[in-house]
Design an enzyme around this catalytic site. Structure first.
Site, PDB file in Angstrom:
ATOM      1  N   TYR A 141      45.016  35.409  44.701  1.00  0.00           N
ATOM      2  CA  TYR A 141      44.542  34.885  43.417  1.00  0.00           C
ATOM      3  C   TYR A 141      45.726  34.858  42.474  1.00  0.00           C
ATOM      4  CZ  TYR A 141      41.605  34.763  39.126  1.00  0.00           C
ATOM      5  OH  TYR A 141      41.026  34.445  37.923  1.00  0.00           O
ATOM      6  N   LYS A 169      43.749  31.051  45.530  1.00  0.00           N
ATOM      7  CA  LYS A 169      43.012  30.563  44.370  1.00  0.00           C
ATOM      8  C   LYS A 169      44.041  30.293  43.285  1.00  0.00           C
ATOM      9  CE  LYS A 169      39.797  31.858  40.716  1.00  0.00           C
ATOM     10  NZ  LYS A 169      38.912  32.892  40.127  1.00  0.00           N
TER      11      LYS A 169
END
Length: 301
Positions: A141, A169
């Site tokens: 992320y 992400k």
């Protein structure tokens, strides 16, 4: 080939970063959360991401955090559809959360870089290597705004080539990175990390969306995602334009409160947020309310 036919991994498709319903006394409403997860799956969402920032993981006790994962797995009906956030101040704690996710039957985990200080590339690499040892696929992320650690395309490529991550992400907001990531790490899956760059990253080859506003408007968001990845711009462009007044809240500091307000207006369980998050001010709440009510009036639910 349809979106369903191209979803070949547990982290592909629309994975909703679930908001966590809280009661007025700020205790977790697990029954409401279970119903919310089940409703998202029934609406066609591919899975859920509990214990992310939208799930207020930073304010949960260890017992609450572990129970949220178990509830999500039971409600989703398939652990492969659940990607818990396992971020923590230390790598040991993140690995422990990844191991708990594996025990619960989850299909993957979502991991920020170390967020207690500004880690350099070597430290971030060691962090992801440690958590990967838990055995579940790790989705990195990248949120340099909140963590002050930037998972640059070259670092992501190294993490992927070393077998520590399967996807990223991407929340930097810099859509140019999609192309560099695909050049440096062609086997690394790109996931849309911010709602307000959905169309741009979908057109750049994203294979999934870790999404915020499907919590409130799953039908419209699913339609938008599918149109975007299938490059149906006649459908995607006007829908994206109509939803963007809401989607851009996902990149604001008050995104948790905004999503929960929108959920309440749409008849879904939201509730308050735990401190230090305070309610939206009157102007902010009115803006979210107006955008949500407009979307509902136009049938975008």
């Amino acid at each position: 080939m349809t979106v369903a036919e191209t979803r070949t991994r547990p982290w592909h498709g629309v994975m909703v970063a679930t908001a966590l319903p809280l009661r007025a006394d700020l205790t977790v409403d697990y029954d409401a959360y279970a119903a919310h997860v089940a409703a998202l799956i029934a609406a066609g969402c591919d899975g859920v991401v509990p214990n992310g920032s939208l799930g207020e993981y930073q304010t949960l006790t260890d017992d609450e955090r572990a129970r949220v994962v178990r509830v999500a797995v039971d409600a989703a009906g398939d652990g492969a559809r659940v990607m818990p956030g396992v971020s923590a101040y230390g790598s040991t704690a993140s690995r422990r959360w990844a191991e708990q996710a594996a025990e619960a039957g989850c299909g993957s985990v979502l991991l920020l870089p170390p967020n207690a200080y500004r880690a350099d590339h070597a430290t971030a690499h060691a962090h992801y290597a440690e958590v990967a040892r838990a055995g579940l696929p790790v989705v990195a992320y990248n949120n340099p705004y909140d963590t002050k650690v930037d998972l640059t395309p070259d670092l992501l490529a190294r993490l992927h080539s070393d077998g520590h991550i399967v996807a990223v992400k991407e929340f930097s907001g810099d859509v140019r990175r999609a192309w560099e990531i695909s050049e440096l790490a062609p086997g690394l899956d790109l996931l849309i990390g911010a709602d307000d760059v959905l169309l741009e990253l979908a057109l750049a080859g994203a294979v999934g969306w870790i999404a915020g506003f499907p919590n409130a408007l799953p039908g419209a968001c699913l339609t938008l995602y599918r149109a975007a990845v299938e490059r149906d711009l006649d459908l995607a462009l006007p829908l994206y334009r109509a939803l963007h007044p809401l989607l851009r809240w996902d990149s604001k500091t008050e995104f948790v409160q905004a999503v929960k307000v929108s959920m309440e207006i749409a008849g879904r369980p939201g509730g308050p947020t735990r401190p230090p998050r305070s309610p939206l001010n009157a102007e902010q709440a009115a803006t979210v309310r107006a955008a949500t009510e407009k979307a509902l009036a136009e049938g975008l639910d």
